[in-house]
Design a protein around this motif. Sequence first.
Motif, PDB file in Angstrom:
ATOM      1  N   GLU A  15       1.386  -1.425   0.275  1.00 56.73           N
ATOM      2  CA  GLU A  15      -0.097   0.058   0.109  1.00 56.73           C
ATOM      3  C   GLU A  15       1.049   1.124  -0.169  1.00 56.73           C
ATOM      4  OE1 GLU A  15      -4.136   0.248   1.964  1.00 56.73           O
ATOM      5  OE2 GLU A  15      -2.471   1.099   3.579  1.00 56.73           O
ATOM      6  N   VAL A  24      -2.457   3.074  -6.860  1.00 57.16           N
ATOM      7  CA  VAL A  24      -3.426   2.145  -7.125  1.00 57.16           C
ATOM      8  C   VAL A  24      -3.001   0.968  -6.390  1.00 57.16           C
ATOM      9  CG1 VAL A  24      -5.183   0.688  -8.125  1.00 57.16           C
ATOM     10  CG2 VAL A  24      -6.225   2.883  -8.097  1.00 57.16           C
ATOM     11  N   LYS A  70      -9.925   3.223 -11.333  1.00 65.02           N
ATOM     12  CA  LYS A  70      -9.800   4.052  -9.984  1.00 65.02           C
ATOM     13  C   LYS A  70      -9.396   2.416  -8.771  1.00 65.02           C
ATOM     14  CE  LYS A  70     -10.522   8.404 -11.398  1.00 65.02           C
ATOM     15  NZ  LYS A  70      -9.052   8.975 -11.621  1.00 65.02           N
ATOM     16  N   GLY A  71      -9.869   1.599  -8.778  1.00 65.93           N
ATOM     17  CA  GLY A  71      -9.199   0.657  -8.301  1.00 65.93           C
ATOM     18  C   GLY A  71     -10.552   0.227  -7.164  1.00 65.93           C
ATOM     19  N   ILE A  72     -10.858  -0.747  -6.448  1.00 62.61           N
ATOM     20  CA  ILE A  72     -11.896  -0.641  -5.613  1.00 62.61           C
ATOM     21  C   ILE A  72     -11.332  -0.976  -4.099  1.00 62.61           C
ATOM     22  CG2 ILE A  72     -12.813  -2.505  -7.598  1.00 62.61           C
ATOM     23  CD1 ILE A  72     -11.793  -4.567  -6.304  1.00 62.61           C
ATOM     24  N   ILE A  73     -12.213  -1.199  -3.532  1.00 66.00           N
ATOM     25  CA  ILE A  73     -12.099  -1.054  -2.071  1.00 66.00           C
ATOM     26  C   ILE A  73     -12.213  -2.500  -1.419  1.00 66.00           C
ATOM     27  CG2 ILE A  73     -12.937  -0.488   0.047  1.00 66.00           C
ATOM     28  CD1 ILE A  73     -14.878   1.674  -0.926  1.00 66.00           C
ATOM     29  N   TYR A  74     -11.309  -2.679  -0.771  1.00 67.47           N
ATOM     30  CA  TYR A  74     -11.385  -4.147  -0.594  1.00 67.47           C
ATOM     31  C   TYR A  74     -10.150  -4.644   0.885  1.00 67.47           C
ATOM     32  CZ  TYR A  74     -10.311  -9.555  -1.757  1.00 67.47           C
ATOM     33  OH  TYR A  74     -10.780 -10.540  -1.181  1.00 67.47           O
ATOM     34  N   ILE A  79      -6.471   2.215   0.896  1.00 68.00           N
ATOM     35  CA  ILE A  79      -6.436   2.691  -0.568  1.00 68.00           C
ATOM     36  C   ILE A  79      -6.749   1.638  -1.220  1.00 68.00           C
ATOM     37  CG2 ILE A  79      -4.254   4.141  -0.369  1.00 68.00           C
ATOM     38  CD1 ILE A  79      -3.350   3.063  -2.085  1.00 68.00           C
ATOM     39  N   ASN A  80      -7.556   1.325  -2.623  1.00 70.28           N
ATOM     40  CA  ASN A  80      -8.246   1.269  -3.536  1.00 70.28           C
ATOM     41  C   ASN A  80      -7.368   0.007  -3.690  1.00 70.28           C
ATOM     42  OD1 ASN A  80     -10.312   2.387  -2.885  1.00 70.28           O
ATOM     43  ND2 ASN A  80     -10.781   2.986  -5.155  1.00 70.28           N
ATOM     44  N   SER A  82      -6.368  -2.318  -7.579  1.00 75.92           N
ATOM     45  CA  SER A  82      -7.388  -3.519  -8.771  1.00 75.92           C
ATOM     46  C   SER A  82      -7.753  -4.059  -8.865  1.00 75.92           C
ATOM     47  CB  SER A  82      -5.714  -3.955  -9.506  1.00 75.92           C
ATOM     48  OG  SER A  82      -4.945  -3.943  -9.405  1.00 75.92           O
ATOM     49  N   GLN A  83      -7.791  -4.783  -9.944  1.00 78.28           N
ATOM     50  CA  GLN A  83      -8.969  -5.861  -9.736  1.00 78.28           C
ATOM     51  C   GLN A  83      -8.076  -6.674 -10.361  1.00 78.28           C
ATOM     52  OE1 GLN A  83     -12.380  -6.304  -9.685  1.00 78.28           O
ATOM     53  NE2 GLN A  83     -12.430  -8.570  -9.234  1.00 78.28           N
ATOM     54  N   LYS A  86      -7.572  -8.046  -6.130  1.00 80.42           N
ATOM     55  CA  LYS A  86      -8.112  -8.750  -5.959  1.00 80.42           C
ATOM     56  C   LYS A  86      -8.407 -10.257  -6.502  1.00 80.42           C
ATOM     57  CE  LYS A  86     -13.457  -8.783  -4.951  1.00 80.42           C
ATOM     58  NZ  LYS A  86     -13.964 -10.335  -6.114  1.00 80.42           N
TER      59      LYS A  86
END
Length: 288
Positions: A15, A24, A70-74, A79-80, A82-83, A86
């Motif tokens: 991060e 991201v 913009k990425g995703i919350i996980y 911070i976000n 990327s898929q 994930k």
Amino acid sequence: MRYTDRSLRILKYAEMEAERTTKVVYPVHLLLGILLDKTGVCAELYINYPSLTEILNDRIEQMQFDIEDKGIIYEPFNINISQTTKTVLEHADFQMKRFKQVYINEGHIVDAIFKNNDRITKAIIDGLDVSRILEIVSVPRDMIVSLRDYSFPTIPTSGITFRKAKLSDASSLKIFVEKEFGNGWLDSIKNGFLKEDIPIFIAQDDQGIIGFACFDVVRRKKGLFGPMGTSFSNRIQGIGYTLLHYCLVEMKEIGYEYAVIGEAGPLEFYEKACNADVIPKKITDLQQ
């Protein structure tokens, strides 16, 4: 998802690297996080591949990331991500469960990164000695424990019984091992019951055997701890920890100055439980 303490540190380092670069978290940041941790096999990778950090940072600068991503919350990231990150973590979780473990470790993460086929990750790792990186970080490793100054730790009381196995336990232990772990350990278990002083400890509750640990049984080699296993439904209760120490204290009483843990999977468990160290691999050709 459950992570080892080292894996959580790796995610935090990843991060930090993402905040410094792309904003991201991508899989490449997970690799940088591993190199920044500098403990256990992560430190070994850093020492044997000192140029890898620079290589990865150079490729991040050269890579054209999707500015629209913009990425995703996980969780547990702040911070976000990327898929693809994930996907990597989900594959690491799958690998962890496949091996009937309970915490995602650095080996699961690295293995998942290199099995990811997205464009950016493939470009980032192109030309790296992937097989040797995996050999350091993602395969079971031999560990060693010094017994010279070893002392039996304080074990919390519980309703579980720990005792030395008797010949009459052979059949029930075989059934337990085969049910929980398959037949790969059965020859070693058999070797243990052939000895006059059986080097096997078992844990049991009212329902029967729920865990076991051995030494001097794998290929009948002296000073070799393992195998050890706890039923999946009884993990994270300190059963493996207790069984490990019953074996280690007896190994010390026999006269061993060291115990070797062969092909340990959960490295961090043994590092914390008995100050075990990974036996380094002699790898000198990871320069690039």
